[in-house]
Design an enzyme around this catalytic site. Structure first.
Site, PDB file in Angstrom:
ATOM      1  CB  THR A 102      -7.458  -3.403  -2.104  1.00 12.18           C
ATOM      2  OG1 THR A 102      -7.408  -4.006  -0.812  1.00 12.18           O
ATOM      3  CG2 THR A 102      -8.869  -2.891  -2.345  1.00 12.18           C
ATOM      4  CE1 TYR A 161      -0.636  -6.535   4.519  1.00  7.17           C
ATOM      5  CE2 TYR A 161      -0.690  -6.618   2.121  1.00  7.17           C
ATOM      6  CZ  TYR A 161      -1.341  -6.626   3.336  1.00  7.17           C
ATOM      7  OH  TYR A 161      -2.711  -6.735   3.374  1.00  7.17           O
ATOM      8  CE  LYS A 170      -2.124  -3.253   4.689  1.00  9.55           C
ATOM      9  NZ  LYS A 170      -2.686  -3.349   3.304  1.00  9.55           N
ATOM     10  CB  ILE A 201      -2.295   0.632   4.982  1.00 10.83           C
ATOM     11  CG1 ILE A 201      -1.038   1.475   5.214  1.00 10.83           C
ATOM     12  CG2 ILE A 201      -2.487   0.381   3.492  1.00 10.83           C
ATOM     13  CD1 ILE A 201       0.238   0.824   4.741  1.00 10.83           C
TER      14      ILE A 201
END
Length: 318
Positions: free
Chosen positions: A64, A152, A180, A220
């Site tokens: 992001t 991730y 994550k 998150i």
């Protein structure tokens, strides 16, 4: 942990009851000036507002944050700016993942030197390595730094998952402490939680409640840019075992998640809504991202009409 890690992270034990990185983290946008240059002051201001509103951790230069369209020096300058702004208040994870192991190693070591508290490292994308290659990639990076690492797992972007057996094997590395998860396989994650000490974080904003119900430490998020306080209450309700309140907040947040995560890319939608909230002067993104089309913006507006954040929007939603 390195000697220059912030007190906020160094004093937190890596347990599921008191997770190392906090419980509500935002995968921060990077603010760009209208000409596309990185606006460090505005990015630092976003970080300060997020912490003021309830985030107890931040991810800097993740997906992001549009890290993949930024130069290495730009990424490092954002690490430095956010560290200076809020690094004494909350743990900061630096997004240093790449499909090039050596490039990721360079960024990871540079982030460590700047005093970041941990690293978020995504599965190597596009190359589509075998699971043996995925494991070798992560182990090589974990051997290169003295920072805690969050893996991730996002097969929708990486093209491949991190297999359950790979996660279990990697959990034995002392620097690999968290995951994550954005593949939403709660059953597979349950096995990892049962067989390892890895901390899990929801990588899907709308699944925060179910993830925490099976033992995840928190979220998150991207929607957390625009509804920070509401997500703070949701996570606090789960941790207080107040299921009724958590369920209510989960349902109330659904249209906000829909607006932020399903109508346009997260960075685009988050910046757009932040401008509507008066928190950004414009929503500049870098190519290949573009601002939302009129149709996309109309869908976002429709989602937010009557939502729990409707009254934060400066522009009337008809």
């Amino acid at each position: 942990m390195t000697a220059n890690a912030s007190p906020s992270s160094a004093d937190l034990p890596a347990t599921r009851s008191e997770p190392l990185f906090g419980t509500l983290l935002t995968a921060m946008i990077t603010v760009f000036a209208e000409d596309g240059a990185v606006d460090l002051d505005a990015t630092a201001a976003v970080a300060e507002q997020l912490v003021d509103d309830g985030c107890d951790g931040l991810v800097v230069c993740g997906t992001t944050g549009e890290y993949s369209t930024m130069t290495d020096e730009e990424n490092l300058s954002v690490f430095r700016a956010v560290k200076d702004a809020v690094g004494s208040r909350v743990p900061l994870l630096a997004g240093t993942g790449s499909n090039d192991t050596e490039h990721s190693r360079y960024l990871s070591r540079a982030a460590e030197k700047l005093g970041m508290d941990g690293l978020l490292i995504v599965t190597p994308y596009y190359n589509k390595p075998t699971q043996a290659g995925v494991e070798a990639h992560f182990r090589s990076l974990a051997d290169s730094v003295d920072l805690p690492i969050m893996l991730y797992d996002i097969p929708g972007r990486a093209g491949i998952p991190i297999a359950t057996e790979t996660l279990i094997s990697l959990s034995g590395h002392p620097n690999i402490v968290a995951v994550k998860d954005a593949k939403a396989d709660l059953f597979a994650a349950t096995r990892v939680l049962a067989e390892t000490d890895l901390l899990y974080y929801s990588g899907d904003d709308g699944l925060t409640l179910p993830w925490m119900a099976i033992g995840a430490s928190g979220l998150i998020g991207v929607t957390t840019h625009v509804a920070t306080a509401e997500f703070r209450r949701l996570i606090d309700a789960v941790r207080a075992q107040d299921l009724t309140t958590a369920q209510q907040l989960h349902l109330e947040l659904e249209p906000v998640v829909r607006a932020t995560m399903t109508r346009a890319p997260g960075a685009v939608a988050a910046k757009t809504i932040l401008t509507w909230q008066g928190r950004l002067p414009h929503g500049t993104v870098r190519l290949p991202h573009v601002p939302p089309t009129e149709a996309e913006a109309a869908l976002i507006r429709a989602d937010l009409k009557g939502s729990v954040i409707a009254d934060t929007l400066l522009e009337t939603i008809d």
